[in-house]
Write a protein that holds these residues in place. Structure first.
Motif, PDB file in Angstrom:
ATOM      1  N   GLY A 199     -47.081  83.286 -30.928  1.00  0.00           N
ATOM      2  CA  GLY A 199     -47.298  81.857 -31.168  1.00  0.00           C
ATOM      3  C   GLY A 199     -48.511  81.334 -30.410  1.00  0.00           C
TER       4      GLY A 199
ATOM      5  N   ASN B 235     -61.251  78.239 -35.753  1.00  0.00           N
ATOM      6  CA  ASN B 235     -59.815  78.166 -35.445  1.00  0.00           C
ATOM      7  C   ASN B 235     -59.223  76.967 -36.193  1.00  0.00           C
ATOM      8  OD1 ASN B 235     -60.540  75.894 -33.862  1.00  0.00           O
ATOM      9  ND2 ASN B 235     -60.888  77.220 -32.098  1.00  0.00           N
ATOM     10  N   ALA B 236     -57.928  76.777 -36.056  1.00  0.00           N
ATOM     11  CA  ALA B 236     -57.275  75.662 -36.761  1.00  0.00           C
ATOM     12  C   ALA B 236     -57.765  74.318 -36.229  1.00  0.00           C
ATOM     13  CB  ALA B 236     -55.756  75.771 -36.605  1.00  0.00           C
ATOM     14  N   THR B 237     -58.020  74.241 -34.932  1.00  0.00           N
ATOM     15  CA  THR B 237     -58.488  72.968 -34.358  1.00  0.00           C
ATOM     16  C   THR B 237     -59.771  72.524 -35.042  1.00  0.00           C
ATOM     17  OG1 THR B 237     -57.507  73.568 -32.233  1.00  0.00           O
ATOM     18  CG2 THR B 237     -59.186  71.849 -32.199  1.00  0.00           C
TER      19      THR B 237
ATOM     20  N   HIS C  52     -49.295  69.875 -32.217  1.00  0.00           N
ATOM     21  CA  HIS C  52     -50.122  70.546 -31.218  1.00  0.00           C
ATOM     22  C   HIS C  52     -51.328  69.630 -30.934  1.00  0.00           C
ATOM     23  CE1 HIS C  52     -53.095  73.423 -29.670  1.00  0.00           C
ATOM     24  NE2 HIS C  52     -52.056  74.160 -29.318  1.00  0.00           N
TER      25      HIS C  52
ATOM     26  N   PRO D 145     -47.680  70.035 -39.523  1.00  0.00           N
ATOM     27  CA  PRO D 145     -47.704  71.486 -39.355  1.00  0.00           C
ATOM     28  C   PRO D 145     -46.815  72.163 -40.394  1.00  0.00           C
ATOM     29  CG  PRO D 145     -46.667  70.373 -37.449  1.00  0.00           C
ATOM     30  CD  PRO D 145     -46.878  69.334 -38.494  1.00  0.00           C
TER      31      PRO D 145
ATOM     32  N   ILE E  93     -45.486  75.095 -39.557  1.00  0.00           N
ATOM     33  CA  ILE E  93     -44.436  75.449 -38.593  1.00  0.00           C
ATOM     34  C   ILE E  93     -44.757  74.738 -37.282  1.00  0.00           C
ATOM     35  CG2 ILE E  93     -43.299  77.319 -37.328  1.00  0.00           C
ATOM     36  CD1 ILE E  93     -44.003  79.217 -39.573  1.00  0.00           C
TER      37      ILE E  93
ATOM     38  N   SER F  29     -45.013  74.109 -33.530  1.00  0.00           N
ATOM     39  CA  SER F  29     -45.184  75.207 -32.571  1.00  0.00           C
ATOM     40  C   SER F  29     -44.090  75.259 -31.508  1.00  0.00           C
ATOM     41  CB  SER F  29     -46.567  75.155 -31.911  1.00  0.00           C
ATOM     42  OG  SER F  29     -46.834  73.907 -31.387  1.00  0.00           O
TER      43      SER F  29
ATOM     44  N   ASP G 223     -51.206  72.002 -41.383  1.00  0.00           N
ATOM     45  CA  ASP G 223     -51.683  72.806 -40.258  1.00  0.00           C
ATOM     46  C   ASP G 223     -50.875  74.100 -40.240  1.00  0.00           C
ATOM     47  OD1 ASP G 223     -52.012  74.002 -37.813  1.00  0.00           O
ATOM     48  OD2 ASP G 223     -51.249  72.315 -36.629  1.00  0.00           O
TER      49      ASP G 223
ATOM     50  N   ALA H  18     -51.456  76.865 -38.555  1.00  0.00           N
ATOM     51  CA  ALA H  18     -51.817  77.752 -37.432  1.00  0.00           C
ATOM     52  C   ALA H  18     -50.732  78.791 -37.173  1.00  0.00           C
ATOM     53  CB  ALA H  18     -52.076  76.926 -36.172  1.00  0.00           C
ATOM     54  N   GLN H  19     -49.466  78.384 -37.275  1.00  0.00           N
ATOM     55  CA  GLN H  19     -48.362  79.300 -36.946  1.00  0.00           C
ATOM     56  C   GLN H  19     -47.798  80.009 -38.179  1.00  0.00           C
ATOM     57  OE1 GLN H  19     -47.548  80.136 -34.004  1.00  0.00           O
ATOM     58  NE2 GLN H  19     -48.227  78.475 -32.666  1.00  0.00           N
TER      59      GLN H  19
ATOM     60  N   SER I  50     -55.244  79.634 -38.079  1.00  0.00           N
ATOM     61  CA  SER I  50     -55.833  80.396 -36.968  1.00  0.00           C
ATOM     62  C   SER I  50     -55.403  81.860 -37.108  1.00  0.00           C
ATOM     63  CB  SER I  50     -55.318  79.862 -35.621  1.00  0.00           C
ATOM     64  OG  SER I  50     -55.947  78.662 -35.277  1.00  0.00           O
TER      65      SER I  50
ATOM     66  N   HIS J  40     -56.036  84.379 -35.585  1.00  0.00           N
ATOM     67  CA  HIS J  40     -55.844  85.157 -34.348  1.00  0.00           C
ATOM     68  C   HIS J  40     -54.406  85.076 -33.842  1.00  0.00           C
ATOM     69  CE1 HIS J  40     -57.411  81.154 -32.974  1.00  0.00           C
ATOM     70  NE2 HIS J  40     -56.255  81.210 -32.358  1.00  0.00           N
ATOM     71  N   LYS J  41     -53.565  84.326 -34.517  1.00  0.00           N
ATOM     72  CA  LYS J  41     -52.142  84.345 -34.144  1.00  0.00           C
ATOM     73  C   LYS J  41     -51.451  85.405 -35.010  1.00  0.00           C
ATOM     74  CE  LYS J  41     -52.092  79.438 -32.796  1.00  0.00           C
ATOM     75  NZ  LYS J  41     -51.943  79.484 -31.339  1.00  0.00           N
TER      76      LYS J  41
HETATM   77  C1  PLP Z   1     -49.172  74.164 -34.855  1.00  0.00           C
HETATM   78  C2  PLP Z   1     -50.494  74.437 -34.188  1.00  0.00           C
HETATM   79  N1  PLP Z   1     -51.586  73.802 -34.613  1.00  0.00           N
HETATM   80  C3  PLP Z   1     -52.795  74.010 -34.077  1.00  0.00           C
HETATM   81  C4  PLP Z   1     -52.962  74.896 -33.035  1.00  0.00           C
HETATM   82  C5  PLP Z   1     -54.307  75.104 -32.447  1.00  0.00           C
HETATM   83  O1  PLP Z   1     -54.736  76.408 -32.707  1.00  0.00           O
HETATM   84  P1  PLP Z   1     -56.164  76.881 -32.199  1.00  0.00           P
HETATM   85  O2  PLP Z   1     -56.169  76.773 -30.718  1.00  0.00           O
HETATM   86  O3  PLP Z   1     -56.236  78.299 -32.668  1.00  0.00           O
HETATM   87  O4  PLP Z   1     -57.187  76.022 -32.837  1.00  0.00           O
HETATM   88  C6  PLP Z   1     -51.848  75.591 -32.537  1.00  0.00           C
HETATM   89  C7  PLP Z   1     -51.969  76.527 -31.415  1.00  0.00           C
HETATM   90  O5  PLP Z   1     -51.032  77.023 -30.841  1.00  0.00           O
HETATM   91  C8  PLP Z   1     -50.577  75.340 -33.125  1.00  0.00           C
HETATM   92  O6  PLP Z   1     -49.470  75.960 -32.698  1.00  0.00           O
END
Ligand code: PLP
Length: 447
Positions: free
Chosen positions: A81, A147-149, A174, A225, A227, A229, A254, A256-257, A277, A279-280
């Motif tokens: 995660g 990345n997702a951000t 997040h 999201p 999921i 986080s 979002d 990311a997860q 993202s 990389h997760k």
């Molecule tokens: C739900 C969610 N959104 C966004 C992010 C941000 O991801 P990143 O740091 O890879 O941009 C995370 C990171 O844990 C996340 O859990």
């Protein structure tokens, strides 16, 4: 040019099949090997290779997968995660690419037919197509970002919104999904509403009702999201996007997860944009992100970072407009490419079945321990491969440390009494049993 003379960056530019044919001809890959996986263990079945490997819970299969990772065998990693572990073929792709660049940098002649040694200036059509494939999107609907951000910022900043326009989020975002909207609220007066999602969340209908009740004439965006986080809540994103579409509200998910944990089909979800993202859960090297925007909403998004192609609305280039961040590391794209191969070679469905099965094992075991509280949902539609829980009388930090000190099991504390355990394909039923053993022991020793 033959494959032997190519560096990893050149290989990235080459259609995958031709590249593999080249390597096979040179004896650098086994005949069965389009997999991007390291060599099979000695007890692999002689015929058919991985293709015919027994599916599901065969312990040899998954222990072989585990051997593709660099963590020592006695360390159990349950924090995907935060950051996934890269399998060896992915790591090799990154390192080889960087080595090749350094060896051959003087040959970089900028001719269009010469492969690009840096990322950030070419549309990377092949890789976008492959990445889009796992989301059921076209290559033109994908931007490779970091990345997702970054992806979420590109949407929040790129939409035309004015003071008073409302954006609906959850109260459990997040920071990378909350900050981009709070910034616009402070700067331009948009209204960010953080809708409270109950924990534990009982069922999907409860969530949908909360959003349906909050939608109003000023709502312009739903951004949630896939999921969540902290508690691993798999949100009913399809139903939420249905709500948005019925009122022409822009929907951003979002993911990311989610990508790599669950199979994701952006067309079925019906969202306008999807951020992730890799990389997760996709086990790509850190520094890779994907942004999907459905073709008919792309004109609604201004570029945030501008370089040569910021204003390029040619249909053929799709979202290349949102990849204008200047020089970046091509080795990370080589790693993403290898991670996609690894994921596809094992199979998204097989991965999902395995890891949800293991997480169910964990949930079921924890439920039987007196003194354990699970804050993640138990409803099957909301439960994924992340389980957040606590043991009465222990802080999350203590529980995290006990798991590590007793069994070398790495989870992540979540503040207060909670830890989050993210279950992925490098985890085993034995590691789940080890977790339960420690939880039982702690619960028995606490008042
Ligand atoms: C739900 C969610 N959104 C966004 C992010 C941000 O991801 P990143 O740091 O890879 O941009 C995370 C990171 O844990 C996340 O859990």
């Amino acid at each position: 040019m033959n494959a032997e003379n190519m560096n990893a960056n050149e290989k990235l530019m080459m259609p995958r099949r031709a590249f593999v044919r080249g390597l096979t001809a040179l004896g650098l890959l086994p005949l069965a090997g389009t997999s991007g996986l390291a060599s099979e263990p000695p007890d692999a079945p002689a015929a058919g290779g991985l293709q015919n490997w027994p599916a599901g819970d065969d312990p040899h299969y998954w222990s072989w997968i585990r051997q593709q990772f660099s963590m020592p065998p006695d360390e159990a990693y349950f924090n995907t995660g935060t950051l996934g572990a890269c399998p060896r073929p992915v790591l090799d792709a990154v390192v080889d690419s960087m080595r090749d660049l350094e060896k051959t940098i003087a040959r970089y002649d900028y001719r269009p037919e010469h492969p690009e040694y840096i990322a950030g200036y070419r549309p990377q059509e092949e890789l976008r197509k492959k990445a889009g494939g796992i989301l059921n999107a076209t290559g033109g609907e994908i931007a490779l970002v970091q990345n997702a951000t970054m992806a979420i910022n590109f949407i929040s900043n790129g939409l035309d919104l004015k003071s008073g326009d409302e954006v609906l989020l959850t109260d459990q975002e997040h920071p990378g999904a909350l900050g981009p909207w709070d910034l616009r609220a402070k700067r331009q007066g948009i209204v960010v509403r953080k809708l409270p999602i109950p924990v534990p969340t009982p069922d999907p209908e409860t969530v949908v009702k909360i959003f349906a009740g909050a939608l109003g004439p000023r709502t312009k965006v739903i951004a949630v999201p896939h999921i969540i986080s902290r508690h691993g809540i798999v949100m009913p994103v399809r139903e939420l996007c249905d709500l948005g579409r019925a009122r022409s509200v822009f929907t951003l998910i979002d993911g990311a997860q989610a990508v790599g944990q669950l199979r994701v089909d952006v067309k079925k979800i019906g969202c306008d944009a999807y951020a992730c993202s890799p990389h997760k859960w996709l086990l790509a090297p850190p520094g890779n992100g994907l942004l999907y925007v459905r073709q008919d909403r792309q004109r609604d998004i201004w570029a945030t970072l501008a370089s040569a192609h910021w204003n390029d609305y040619e249909p053929a280039t799709g979202l290349f407009r949102l990849m204008q961040f200047g020089t970046a590391n091509a080795a990370l794209l080589a790693g993403l490419d290898a991670a996609l191969d690894f994921y596809l070679r094992i199979g998204p469905e097989k991965i999902e079945r395995r890891i949800i099965g293991l997480a169910d094992h964990l949930r079921a075991g924890l439920q039987k321990i007196k003194g354990v509280t699970i804050t993640s949902p138990l409803h099957p539609a909301l439960a994924g491969a992340m389980v957040t829980y606590g043991v009465a009388g222990a802080t999350g930090r203590e529980l995290q440390d006990e798991l590590w000190n007793r069994k070398k099991i790495r989870v992540r504390e979540q503040g207060g009494p909670l830890v989050r355990q993210s279950v992925h394909l490098y985890n085993s039923p034995e590691e789940i049993e080890g977790t339960l053993e420690v939880a039982r022991l702690l619960a028995a020793n606490k008042p």
